[in-house]
Design a protein around this motif. Structure first.
Motif, PDB file in Angstrom:
ATOM      1  N   PHE A  49       0.829  -1.205   0.000  1.00  0.00           N
ATOM      2  CA  PHE A  49       0.000   0.000   0.000  1.00  0.00           C
ATOM      3  C   PHE A  49       0.864   1.255   0.000  1.00  0.00           C
ATOM      4  CE2 PHE A  49      -2.628   3.130   2.394  1.00  0.00           C
ATOM      5  CZ  PHE A  49      -3.619   3.292   1.434  1.00  0.00           C
ATOM      6  N   VAL A  50       1.933   1.255   0.781  1.00  0.00           N
ATOM      7  CA  VAL A  50       2.846   2.404   0.819  1.00  0.00           C
ATOM      8  C   VAL A  50       3.484   2.617  -0.556  1.00  0.00           C
ATOM      9  CG1 VAL A  50       5.035   3.231   1.772  1.00  0.00           C
ATOM     10  CG2 VAL A  50       3.295   2.276   3.292  1.00  0.00           C
ATOM     11  N   VAL A  51       3.902   1.557  -1.195  1.00  0.00           N
ATOM     12  CA  VAL A  51       4.516   1.673  -2.521  1.00  0.00           C
ATOM     13  C   VAL A  51       3.512   2.238  -3.524  1.00  0.00           C
ATOM     14  CG1 VAL A  51       5.404   0.316  -4.466  1.00  0.00           C
ATOM     15  CG2 VAL A  51       6.259  -0.083  -2.155  1.00  0.00           C
ATOM     16  N   VAL A  52       2.265   1.785  -3.478  1.00  0.00           N
ATOM     17  CA  VAL A  52       1.242   2.299  -4.390  1.00  0.00           C
ATOM     18  C   VAL A  52       0.997   3.784  -4.123  1.00  0.00           C
ATOM     19  CG1 VAL A  52      -1.225   2.174  -4.958  1.00  0.00           C
ATOM     20  CG2 VAL A  52       0.129   0.088  -4.809  1.00  0.00           C
ATOM     21  N   LEU A  53       0.949   4.182  -2.847  1.00  0.00           N
ATOM     22  CA  LEU A  53       0.750   5.599  -2.528  1.00  0.00           C
ATOM     23  C   LEU A  53       1.902   6.465  -3.029  1.00  0.00           C
ATOM     24  CD1 LEU A  53      -0.708   5.584   1.097  1.00  0.00           C
ATOM     25  CD2 LEU A  53      -1.877   6.117  -1.040  1.00  0.00           C
ATOM     26  N   VAL A  54       3.122   6.008  -2.838  1.00  0.00           N
ATOM     27  CA  VAL A  54       4.278   6.775  -3.318  1.00  0.00           C
ATOM     28  C   VAL A  54       4.259   6.841  -4.842  1.00  0.00           C
ATOM     29  CG1 VAL A  54       6.793   6.750  -3.487  1.00  0.00           C
ATOM     30  CG2 VAL A  54       5.687   6.311  -1.288  1.00  0.00           C
ATOM     31  N   PHE A  55       3.945   5.745  -5.487  1.00  0.00           N
ATOM     32  CA  PHE A  55       3.863   5.715  -6.935  1.00  0.00           C
ATOM     33  C   PHE A  55       2.798   6.700  -7.431  1.00  0.00           C
ATOM     34  CE2 PHE A  55       2.455   3.667 -10.955  1.00  0.00           C
ATOM     35  CZ  PHE A  55       3.662   3.709 -11.622  1.00  0.00           C
ATOM     36  N   LEU A  57       1.727   9.380  -5.855  1.00  0.00           N
ATOM     37  CA  LEU A  57       2.196  10.742  -5.621  1.00  0.00           C
ATOM     38  C   LEU A  57       3.208  11.177  -6.675  1.00  0.00           C
ATOM     39  CD1 LEU A  57       2.634  10.785  -1.743  1.00  0.00           C
ATOM     40  CD2 LEU A  57       1.033  12.143  -3.096  1.00  0.00           C
ATOM     41  N   VAL A  58       4.082  10.284  -7.064  1.00  0.00           N
ATOM     42  CA  VAL A  58       5.102  10.609  -8.057  1.00  0.00           C
ATOM     43  C   VAL A  58       4.447  10.880  -9.410  1.00  0.00           C
ATOM     44  CG1 VAL A  58       7.024   9.654  -9.381  1.00  0.00           C
ATOM     45  CG2 VAL A  58       6.977   9.421  -6.896  1.00  0.00           C
ATOM     46  N   LEU A  59       3.444  10.084  -9.763  1.00  0.00           N
ATOM     47  CA  LEU A  59       2.777  10.282 -11.055  1.00  0.00           C
ATOM     48  C   LEU A  59       1.748  11.401 -11.013  1.00  0.00           C
ATOM     49  CD1 LEU A  59       2.184   6.649 -12.321  1.00  0.00           C
ATOM     50  CD2 LEU A  59       3.918   8.276 -13.031  1.00  0.00           C
ATOM     51  N   GLY A  60       1.384  11.856  -9.835  1.00  0.00           N
ATOM     52  CA  GLY A  60       0.425  12.942  -9.707  1.00  0.00           C
ATOM     53  C   GLY A  60      -1.014  12.513  -9.915  1.00  0.00           C
TER      54      GLY A  60
END
Length: 61
Positions: A49-55, A57-60
């Motif tokens: 879940f953390v990885v998906v959230l960071v991903f 955020l990076v893609l906007g």
């Protein structure tokens, strides 16, 4: 680096990075003494879940 070193690294990561957040999440939802397997599975889900959230955020998204 031999096989014992590889297993040590994996065991270290599982015990110190994956299980503690899983244990914490399970304690927050009411399980005072979660099992090792439940902590592992919940910890893996937490980090996914953390990885998906960071991903996102990076893609906007």
């Amino acid at each position: 680096m031999d096989d014992d070193d590889d297993w040590f690294l994996i065991k270290f990561l599982v015990e110190n990075v994956i299980k503690p957040p899983g244990r914490w999440v399970l304690e927050q939802i009411g399980d005072p003494r979660p099992t090792e397997i439940a902590s592992l599975v919940t910890g893996l889900a937490f980090w996914a879940f953390v990885v998906v959230l960071v991903f996102a955020l990076v893609l906007g998204w």
